[in-house]
Design a protein around this motif. Structure first.
Motif, PDB file in Angstrom:
ATOM      1  N   GLU A 273       0.813  -1.210   0.000  1.00  0.00           N
ATOM      2  CA  GLU A 273       0.000   0.000   0.000  1.00  0.00           C
ATOM      3  C   GLU A 273       0.854   1.271   0.000  1.00  0.00           C
ATOM      4  OE1 GLU A 273       0.495  -1.380   4.299  1.00  0.00           O
ATOM      5  OE2 GLU A 273       0.157  -2.250   2.297  1.00  0.00           O
ATOM      6  N   LEU A 274       2.163   1.149   0.292  1.00  0.00           N
ATOM      7  CA  LEU A 274       3.030   2.330   0.290  1.00  0.00           C
ATOM      8  C   LEU A 274       3.266   2.785  -1.140  1.00  0.00           C
ATOM      9  CD1 LEU A 274       5.703   1.347   2.995  1.00  0.00           C
ATOM     10  CD2 LEU A 274       3.858   3.033   3.211  1.00  0.00           C
ATOM     11  N   LEU A 281      13.445   1.639   6.563  1.00  0.00           N
ATOM     12  CA  LEU A 281      13.397   1.219   7.959  1.00  0.00           C
ATOM     13  C   LEU A 281      12.316   1.986   8.728  1.00  0.00           C
ATOM     14  CD1 LEU A 281      14.604  -0.541  10.155  1.00  0.00           C
ATOM     15  CD2 LEU A 281      16.290   1.257  10.596  1.00  0.00           C
ATOM     16  N   GLN A 282      12.315   3.300   8.562  1.00  0.00           N
ATOM     17  CA  GLN A 282      11.339   4.119   9.277  1.00  0.00           C
ATOM     18  C   GLN A 282       9.912   3.818   8.794  1.00  0.00           C
ATOM     19  OE1 GLN A 282      12.011   8.293   8.887  1.00  0.00           O
ATOM     20  NE2 GLN A 282      10.383   8.876  10.313  1.00  0.00           N
ATOM     21  N   GLN A 286       6.680   2.317  10.921  1.00  0.00           N
ATOM     22  CA  GLN A 286       5.403   3.017  10.988  1.00  0.00           C
ATOM     23  C   GLN A 286       4.240   2.107  10.567  1.00  0.00           C
ATOM     24  OE1 GLN A 286       6.116   6.383   8.463  1.00  0.00           O
ATOM     25  NE2 GLN A 286       7.133   7.588  10.069  1.00  0.00           N
ATOM     26  N   GLN A 287       4.469   1.296   9.508  1.00  0.00           N
ATOM     27  CA  GLN A 287       3.406   0.404   9.049  1.00  0.00           C
ATOM     28  C   GLN A 287       3.127  -0.693  10.065  1.00  0.00           C
ATOM     29  OE1 GLN A 287       1.420   0.667   6.298  1.00  0.00           O
ATOM     30  NE2 GLN A 287       2.379   2.694   6.131  1.00  0.00           N
ATOM     31  N   LEU A 288       4.157  -1.239  10.688  1.00  0.00           N
ATOM     32  CA  LEU A 288       3.959  -2.267  11.713  1.00  0.00           C
ATOM     33  C   LEU A 288       3.195  -1.709  12.896  1.00  0.00           C
ATOM     34  CD1 LEU A 288       7.438  -4.081  11.719  1.00  0.00           C
ATOM     35  CD2 LEU A 288       5.245  -5.001  10.939  1.00  0.00           C
ATOM     36  N   THR A 289       3.564  -0.492  13.310  1.00  0.00           N
ATOM     37  CA  THR A 289       2.855   0.133  14.423  1.00  0.00           C
ATOM     38  C   THR A 289       1.383   0.354  14.092  1.00  0.00           C
ATOM     39  OG1 THR A 289       4.898   1.250  15.114  1.00  0.00           O
ATOM     40  CG2 THR A 289       2.833   2.132  15.954  1.00  0.00           C
TER      41      THR A 289
END
Length: 388
Positions: A273-274, A281-282, A286-289
């Protein structure tokens, strides 16, 4: 290793080919051999130790003066000032050296042209010779000894005090008056037989004083042959090291770019979806969070929905539930022993099924989950059975 002492001709006449008198001493200070050589020959004779040079009597300008007890810095200034009255010509063109102040308050000084000392240093560099010390001629004699050399009378009184008399005949009478102090004579028969004789070989074997004129000789080792090659080798080594460092940095940079590309690809696969990957890395963090937060929210909503459905659709639950367990999207109800398996009335099960809740009996009570997940789970089970 032998010790080498060289008696110089006048510095104004000295060249690389000028003959010089050379004396070799052993470690005990005994003469092993004597001879004539040149500065150039001495430098070509293999590994030569640091050499002690003695000036010609003509260049050996000596004097003594009385000074009060002063700090070291003020002693230097006092000697420089006092020497101006003894030097013919400009004192700033002379290199002035002096001994420490002795017990009688005397300071012994010597001076020589800075230009001559500079030219002498250049000759030493060209001959590849190392200077250990440069002293007036009389300091080559043993202590308490005298002798005639190049028409000059040389007298050594003690370690720091010596004299050079240019007029032998005039100084001889004063010397004979000192004969009672045990003064020894170096060379041919002593005058009037009143002085104790010493062999001519002992002329350059005296102990060295704690001061001399070598401070005015600038031996710039960096300009000697050999040091130039060392500088070239250092430059080459530096260039090779720099080249290697650049190659290593380029390789590391290429590996870093490759690793970055791999990280971008993996993040793109994990999070399609990005729209664009700028900081893999950042952005992955953010996606995992976000996913964890979304999953936690969905689980909370599902738990609340199942509890509400169970409370409204299972009338016998009031006061009969022993425990609730919500795990993997499924709500498990453990009932008390006397309320388990109310199988007589199926109407509540039908009502829950119509509400989209799948109900199944367990050993301790009932399990509730959304009907869509139940259907998917059964499909997976049937597919596994078909494969078998």
């Amino acid at each position: 290793m032998s010790l080498v002492r060289v008696a110089l001709p006048p510095l104004a006449q000295l060249t690389l080919e000028s003959p010089v008198s050379v004396t070799w001493l052993d470690r005990q200070g005994q003469v092993t051999r004597e001879g004539q050589s040149t500065l150039l020959q001495l430098g070509q004779g293999g590994k030569t130790p640091a050499i002690v040079f003695f000036l010609h009597p003509q260049d050996s300008l000596l004097a003594s003066m009385d000074l009060p007890l002063l700090p070291a810095a003020k002693t230097v200034a006092a000697v420089q000032c006092a020497a101006q009255s003894l030097i013919l010509g400009a004192s700033e063109q002379m290199h002035i050296a002096h001994s420490p102040r002795d017990a009688q308050g005397r300071v012994h000084i010597a001076w020589l042209s800075r230009q001559w000392l500079s030219e002498f240093g250049q000759l030493l560099r060209l001959a590849r010779l190392t200077l250990r010390g440069l002293y007036p001629a009389a300091y080559g004699l043993p202590v308490n000894a005298a002798g005639l050399y190049e028409d000059h009378l040389l007298v050594r009184h003690d370690l720091e005090h010596a004299r050079v008399h240019p007029h032998f005949e005039e100084a001889l009478s004063d010397l004979l008056l000192e004969a009672g102090s045990g003064l020894q004579w170096i060379g041919e028969a002593p005058p009037q037989g009143r002085l104790k004789p010493l062999p001519e070989a002992q002329r350059w074997t005296g102990p060295l004083p704690g001061w001399g004129l070598h401070g005015g000789v600038q031996q710039r080792r960096a300009s000697q042959p050999g040091w130039g090659r060392a500088a070239v080798f250092c430059a080459v080594a530096l260039a090779v090291w720099s080249l290697g460092l650049n190659l290593y940095a380029a390789r590391e940079a290429a590996q870093g770019q490759q690793l970055k590309a791999q990280m971008n690809q993996r993040v793109k696969q994990a999070f399609p979806e990005l729209p664009v990957i700028l900081n893999p890395l950042q952005q992955a963090r953010q996606q995992l969070t976000a996913r964890q937060a979304s999953a936690a929210t969905d689980a909370t909503q599902r738990f609340s929905s199942l509890v509400l459905q169970a409370g409204s659709g299972m009338p016998f639950m009031a006061g009969s539930v022993q425990s609730l367990v919500f795990e993997k999207g499924e709500l498990q109800l453990s009932l008390l022993e006397d309320a388990r398996r109310n199988t007589a009335d199926k109407a509540w099960q039908t009502a829950l099924t119509q509400a989209g809740i799948d109900v199944s009996a367990t050993e301790a009570g009932w399990a509730l989950r959304p009907a869509a997940e139940s259907t998917a789970s059964e499909a997976d089970t049937h597919a596994g059975a078909d494969d078998e």
